[in-house]
Write an enzyme that holds these catalytic residues in place. Structure first.
Site, mmCIF file in Angstrom:
data_model
loop_
_atom_site.group_PDB
_atom_site.id
_atom_site.type_symbol
_atom_site.label_atom_id
_atom_site.label_comp_id
_atom_site.label_asym_id
_atom_site.label_seq_id
_atom_site.Cartn_x
_atom_site.Cartn_y
_atom_site.Cartn_z
ATOM 1 N N TYR A 101 39.752 39.650 38.536
ATOM 2 C CA TYR A 101 38.422 39.065 38.723
ATOM 3 C C TYR A 101 37.392 40.188 38.666
ATOM 4 O O TYR A 101 37.615 41.256 39.263
ATOM 5 C CB TYR A 101 38.343 38.360 40.084
ATOM 6 C CG TYR A 101 36.952 37.905 40.462
ATOM 7 C CD1 TYR A 101 36.495 36.645 40.088
ATOM 8 C CD2 TYR A 101 36.094 38.741 41.180
ATOM 9 C CE1 TYR A 101 35.211 36.241 40.423
ATOM 10 C CE2 TYR A 101 34.812 38.335 41.512
ATOM 11 C CZ TYR A 101 34.385 37.074 41.129
ATOM 12 O OH TYR A 101 33.115 36.669 41.439
ATOM 13 N N GLU A 189 30.019 37.135 35.448
ATOM 14 C CA GLU A 189 31.320 37.045 36.110
ATOM 15 C C GLU A 189 32.434 36.752 35.097
ATOM 16 O O GLU A 189 32.215 35.983 34.166
ATOM 17 C CB GLU A 189 31.262 35.903 37.144
ATOM 18 C CG GLU A 189 32.526 35.729 37.960
ATOM 19 C CD GLU A 189 32.462 34.475 38.850
ATOM 20 O OE1 GLU A 189 32.288 34.637 40.064
ATOM 21 O OE2 GLU A 189 32.591 33.359 38.313
#
Ligand code: GDP
Ligand code: MN
Length: 387
Positions: A101, A189
């Site tokens: 992530y 992101e």
């Protein structure tokens, strides 16, 4: 302004982040042609402005044309938590060895950009943050210096990525920071950032929000706003030059000035209510603006009651009252209104409202009283004397 996954990936690619190539299509036949050109296996991905598409059945792998047809026709038109799928993205399927992530956002309290990284990607990152906060690396960046290559390597190492891909993860973080910085994004992101069995690091998903107020600096990005996915009432408001934001509750809120509108939201929440939307009619609101505002507020069918909170300064309360009376002639609202007029010409404004004897309009003297009244009305409870 939120971007669809494939639009975010196009921005990523411009800044040297590795992504799989693919095509955005809107019907099954185009999907078949795209997959044939890309080569099977492919992944079919719903393009909607909401996360968790995988869990909702909006991300499917297809090994051949038959599977592709099945998935494409199922996903096109699918409803994912209120978002209808008009576009699907077809890309060559990746093999996944690890899912990481990575994100860059602005940490308002620290007044600095924040890089977040975890080797526990792919799943709900909120869960990782809650259960294993030490697995989510948080690193503040000096906004004047930007994210240095050594810093990015340190993040990757601290995050315990497999040693052979530290360099590539650092490259990805630097590129992601560059996307966030140079494109005026509020969020950039990647979840998941994958490592393939061939040890290549690649962005498998993207979530990018651009600052709409900085769009004028990015002519290339102006076409990215997706009219089909934008809330139609928000679009109408923007075209009319009014600040309107849709929320999830059932009370419509209008105020003049951002500060007053924000505190009105707080007071309504404090009184146990839940705003459906809010609208800032701005300074110097006149009758015409007020009529438009009422139309916009009521265009949202979830609204069960409306709170008008006007503090007269440059805006004159008598003008607002006239606008409201005009609006009631045109719109004929079916839901109750609570009106609080205070400040310039408030006495005159209240007198006009009283004379007009609008059906279902209740006058309030203070903000707290107004909030309590509108919460009661939205819940279907009666309140005291009307205007
Ligand atoms: P989200 O659910 O909206 O976050 O959509 P993602 O793009 O993140 O996809 C959800 C999940 O589908 C990912 O976490 C992956 O596990 C899986 N997935 C997506 N693309 C591929 C792919 O190319 N190959 C494989 N094997 N899995 C994929
Ligand atoms: Mn994802």
């Amino acid at each position: 302004m939120d971007l669809l996954e494939y639009q975010g990936k196009q921005l990523f690619a411009r800044h040297g982040l590795k992504v799989s190539s693919g095509r955005a299509v809107e019907n099954v036949e185009d999907a078949v042609a795209a997959a044939a050109a890309i080569g099977y296996p492919v992944v079919v991905k719903a393009q909607v402005l909401i996360g968790g598409r995988g869990k909702a059945g909006g991300v499917k792998l297809a090994d051949d044309e038959a599977q592709l047809r099945e998935h494409a026709s199922n996903i096109l038109g699918m409803d994912i938590r209120g978002h209808t799928v008009h576009t699907i993205w077809i890309e060559h399927a990746s093999e996944i060895a690890s899912e990481y992530y990575a994100a860059v956002l602005l940490d308002r309290s620290a007044k600095k950009p924040l890089v977040m990284f975890s080797t526990e990607g792919g799943v709900d990152i909120e869960e990782v943050a809650e259960r294993n906060p030490e697995r989510l690396i948080r690193h503040h960046v000096d906004p004047l210096a930007g994210l240095a290559r050594e810093e990015a390597e340190a993040i990757a190492t601290q995050g315990a990525v497999e040693p052979d891909v530290v360099e590539q993860v650092a490259d990805a973080l630097v590129a992601l920071y560059e996307v966030w910085d140079t494109e005026d994004a509020s969020l950039a992101e990647i979840n998941p950032l994958i490592v393939t069995p061939e040890r290549e690091v690649r962005a498998l998903d993207s979530k990018v929000s651009l600052d709409g107020n900085a769009l004028f600096r990015h002519p290339d990005n102006q076409s990215l706003s997706d009219a089909e996915n934008e809330d139609p009432i928000e679009r109408r408001a923007r075209e009319q030059g009014v600040q309107y934001v849709k929320l999830d509750g059932d009370i419509g809120i209008l105020g003049n000035g951002a500060g007053l509108v924000m505190s009105t939201l707080d007071v309504v929440a404090h009184a146990g209510g839940s705003p459906a939307n809010f609208l800032d009619a701005g300074g110097g609101s006149n009758a015409e603006k007020i009529r438009q505002a009422v139309e916009l507020l009521l265009a949202n069918e979830a609204v069960k009651a409306v709170l008008f909170n006007i503090f007269g300064g440059i805006t004159r309360c008598d003008e607002v009252a006239r606008g409201l009376i005009e609006a009631f002639e045109v719109v004929k609202p079916e839901v109750p209104f609570v009106v609080r007029l205070d400040g310039t010409n408030d006495v005159e404004g209240r007198r006009l409202l009283q004379e007009a004897a609008l059906p279902n309009v209740h006058a309030a003297r203070t903000m707290n009283e107004a909030a309590e009244m509108v919460v009661a009305l939205a819940a279907g409870r009666p309140v005291g004397a009307g205007a």
